[in-house]
Structures are given as C-alpha cells and as structure tokens.
Design a protein around this motif. Structure first.
Motif, short mmCIF file in Angstrom:
data_model
loop_
_atom_site.label_atom_id
_atom_site.label_comp_id
_atom_site.label_asym_id
_atom_site.label_seq_id
_atom_site.Cartn_x
_atom_site.Cartn_y
_atom_site.Cartn_z
N THR A 66 1.17 -1.26 -0.11
CA THR A 66 0.21 -0.41 -0.14
C THR A 66 0.92 1.32 -0.53
O THR A 66 0.80 2.00 -0.41
CB THR A 66 -1.02 0.12 1.13
OG1 THR A 66 -1.89 -0.84 0.92
CG2 THR A 66 -1.83 0.98 1.14
N PHE A 67 1.80 1.02 0.75
CA PHE A 67 2.84 2.90 1.33
C PHE A 67 3.79 2.44 -0.36
O PHE A 67 4.27 3.70 -0.56
CB PHE A 67 4.03 2.20 2.30
CG PHE A 67 2.34 3.17 3.12
CD1 PHE A 67 2.15 4.28 3.74
CD2 PHE A 67 2.00 2.07 4.50
CE1 PHE A 67 1.46 4.78 4.87
CE2 PHE A 67 1.78 2.52 5.39
CZ PHE A 67 1.65 4.08 5.73
N LYS A 68 4.05 1.69 -1.07
CA LYS A 68 5.09 1.91 -1.90
C LYS A 68 3.88 2.51 -2.65
O LYS A 68 4.58 2.49 -3.74
CB LYS A 68 4.68 -0.24 -2.66
CG LYS A 68 6.38 0.03 -3.74
CD LYS A 68 6.69 -1.48 -3.46
CE LYS A 68 6.82 -2.19 -2.97
NZ LYS A 68 7.65 -3.94 -3.66
N LEU A 69 2.62 2.27 -2.85
CA LEU A 69 2.02 3.17 -4.01
C LEU A 69 2.29 4.34 -4.06
O LEU A 69 1.92 4.95 -4.89
CB LEU A 69 1.11 2.54 -4.15
CG LEU A 69 0.17 1.37 -4.93
CD1 LEU A 69 -1.36 0.78 -3.98
CD2 LEU A 69 0.57 0.49 -5.99
N VAL A 70 2.52 4.67 -3.18
CA VAL A 70 2.82 6.32 -2.35
C VAL A 70 4.36 6.52 -2.50
O VAL A 70 4.58 7.52 -1.80
CB VAL A 70 1.92 6.45 -1.95
CG1 VAL A 70 0.75 7.20 -2.61
CG2 VAL A 70 1.51 5.96 -0.50
N ASN A 71 4.89 5.75 -3.01
CA ASN A 71 6.82 6.26 -2.22
C ASN A 71 7.21 6.12 -1.32
O ASN A 71 8.03 6.61 -1.24
CB ASN A 71 7.11 7.20 -3.86
CG ASN A 71 8.87 6.93 -4.07
OD1 ASN A 71 9.03 6.41 -4.46
ND2 ASN A 71 8.73 8.12 -4.41
N ILE A 72 6.37 5.26 -0.41
CA ILE A 72 7.12 5.45 1.01
C ILE A 72 7.65 4.15 1.12
O ILE A 72 6.70 2.79 0.92
CB ILE A 72 5.15 5.69 2.10
CG1 ILE A 72 5.36 6.83 1.95
CG2 ILE A 72 6.35 5.14 3.03
CD1 ILE A 72 4.06 7.44 2.33
N ASP A 73 8.64 3.67 1.68
CA ASP A 73 9.55 2.56 2.44
C ASP A 73 8.77 2.17 3.68
O ASP A 73 8.47 3.02 4.43
CB ASP A 73 10.93 2.33 2.89
CG ASP A 73 10.99 2.29 1.13
OD1 ASP A 73 10.46 1.31 -0.06
OD2 ASP A 73 12.73 2.73 0.84
N ALA A 132 13.66 12.15 -1.76
CA ALA A 132 14.50 11.07 -1.06
C ALA A 132 13.15 10.02 -0.54
O ALA A 132 11.84 11.09 -0.98
CB ALA A 132 15.51 11.63 0.54
N LYS A 133 13.23 9.15 -0.83
CA LYS A 133 12.04 7.87 -0.31
C LYS A 133 11.98 8.33 1.32
O LYS A 133 12.72 8.19 1.99
CB LYS A 133 12.43 6.57 -0.87
CG LYS A 133 11.24 6.68 -1.23
CD LYS A 133 11.52 5.05 -1.67
CE LYS A 133 10.26 4.01 -2.56
NZ LYS A 133 10.60 2.82 -2.90
N LYS A 190 -4.10 9.32 6.03
CA LYS A 190 -5.13 9.71 4.82
C LYS A 190 -4.31 9.40 3.65
O LYS A 190 -4.91 8.50 2.39
CB LYS A 190 -4.89 11.13 4.44
CG LYS A 190 -6.05 12.70 3.85
CD LYS A 190 -6.80 13.17 4.17
CE LYS A 190 -7.58 13.57 2.74
NZ LYS A 190 -6.36 14.15 1.30
N ILE A 191 -3.20 9.75 3.96
CA ILE A 191 -2.42 8.41 2.51
C ILE A 191 -2.92 7.22 2.51
O ILE A 191 -2.56 7.04 1.27
CB ILE A 191 -0.54 9.02 2.68
CG1 ILE A 191 -0.51 10.76 2.16
CG2 ILE A 191 0.02 7.86 1.31
CD1 ILE A 191 1.28 11.43 2.97
#
Lengths: 204, 42
Positions: free
Chosen positions: A9-16, B19-20, A179-180
């Motif tokens: 899910t977070f990968k879709l918004v570029n979050i690790d 940056a991620k 929200k993200i």
C-alpha cells in the motif's frame, strides 16, 4: 500477509516501511509514545481510539473457523454439539478460552501447525484457526494430495474481527499519513493487488 | 571529491523531495503466519 499488504500500500505512494518486532503490549506502547510511526495489526477499541488514528478500512478481516478432514462429517450449531469431538487448541489463543468457558475439553499445543499434523494423524477431530492462517499452514506443511484432504466449517467460532493500521495522535503528521494510507489502500484493492496478495498467501 | 559530490547529490535529492520516506511500524512478535495470536491484548 498483513505486512505485505501494508508495505505494498505504502509502496504505491513511494513510501518504504520498516517493521520492528516486540511483544504485543510493548509494540502498542511504543506506537502510543511515538517511538515508532505506527503499529499493526489492531482491532478497534474505545481505549485505543483515544490515542490512535485508525485506517478507514480494516487491512484484513479474520474469521476463526474449525478445520477438519473431509472424511469427518462435521457440522456444529451449539457448543453442546462439539462435546463428542476431540478438539485441538492453541495455548494463549482467544479461541481456546472460548471453548474452555463452554466446558469443552481442549488438547493444547504450543504451535498451531502441530494441530494440523494431529488432524492428519487422526489424533484430534477438529481445530479452530483463522481461515487464512489455517490454509497457509496446510499448504506449506503438506504435499498437495494431503492438503486436499482438509476442509473448514463456514460457521465461525469467534465473531469476525477487522484489524487496522494505527498511527499515534501524537505523531505531528499522523492525520496526513493515515489519509495517504487510506487513499493508497483503496487503490490497492481496486487494482486487484489486494486479492492477489491474499490468494498467494493462502495457496503458497 | 567524489564523496563530496555524492553528499551534495543526497542533500539536493532530499531538498527536492526525491528521497524516499521510510515509516517505522511496530508489530507483535510472531512467526510469518501465526497471526492467529490475539492481536488485541487487553
């Protein structure tokens, strides 16, 4: 499985996402104290809702059902119906408490997979497990020919339980992150990726 | 010189938002599939 869903899910918004593993209570406390950004997986409670933002939708809904061999003609309606069966349970599980509170004798094991081995060896008749967890164990533990001999009841032992990701209200970006997540999770479900993750987990 | 360039690049990426972001989530100690453990301790 839950981690995979959250990570994707977070990968879709570029979050690790990095996971830190603790005993359950500490895991929640660290999140509450904002030592970490959030925690998984938690069901709703009025206490926790005071200090955490919850994801709009549950990440998964767990259903606790009985597993047994197809060779056993097993149906149940009341706890009285279960008295004539040998039941395998797990130490520390809520399902075991429920069975014991209803005066049922439960043979306990420390690891859930032991009950599935006992089912196959005909040492117990039935064992409660989460639908997802049960089939994951069966498909990982036994060859396909043996795995096909298992089945489950549709009637649930415990009420369905939705579990969520929680972000502490202390987190300065807590509301924003949630929200993200909610928006990305909706995308994950709509894309079919969510079902794919679950299918892969169950049939692994 | 190369190190300085890498550092500068990282700073620039960070400033420009490339940056991620990484979130840290806590969870209970479990085997990969033992999610049956009560996820709602008292």
């Amino acid at each position: 499985m839950i981690q995979t869903i959250v990570t994707e899910t977070f990968k879709l918004v570029n979050i690790d996402v990095l996971y830190k593993y603790y005993p359950w209570k500490r895991s929640l406390r660290y999140a509450e104290e904002f030592e970490v950004d959030g925690s998984i997986p938690w069901s709703k409670s009025s206490e926790r809702e005071k200090v955490f933002y919850y994801s709009k939708e549950p990440i998964i809904i767990t259903r606790t059902v009985f597993f047994h061999l197809k060779s056993l003609d097993f149906k149940w309606d009341t706890f009285e119906d279960l008295k004539r069966y040998r039941i395998g349970g797990n130490i520390g599980y809520r399902s075991t408490d429920v069975l014991k509170k209803n005066d049922l004798k439960v043979e306990l094991v420390a690891k859930e997979e032991q009950n599935f081995r006992k089912l196959l060896a005909n040492r117990i008749d039935i064992t409660p497990s989460s639908f997802f967890v049960g089939y994951y164990i069966i498909n990982n533990l036994f060859p396909k020919s043996k795995a096909l001999t298992f089945t489950n009841t549709t009637k649930q032992l415990l009420p369905e339980n939705g579990v969520h990701i929680v972000i502490p209200k202390k987190h300065p970006r807590g509301k924003e992150i949630m929200k993200i997540f909610d928006e990305a999770f909706e995308k994950l479900v709509k894309s079919g990726m969510y079902d794919k993750i679950i299918d892969e987990f169950v049939s692994k | 010189m190369r190190k300085l360039f890498t550092l500068l690049l990282l700073v620039l990426l960070s400033i420009s938002g490339y940056a991620k972001e990484t979130l840290i989530l806590s969870t209970g100690e479990w085997a990969p599939y033992t999610s049956q453990k009560d996820p709602s301790p008292e």
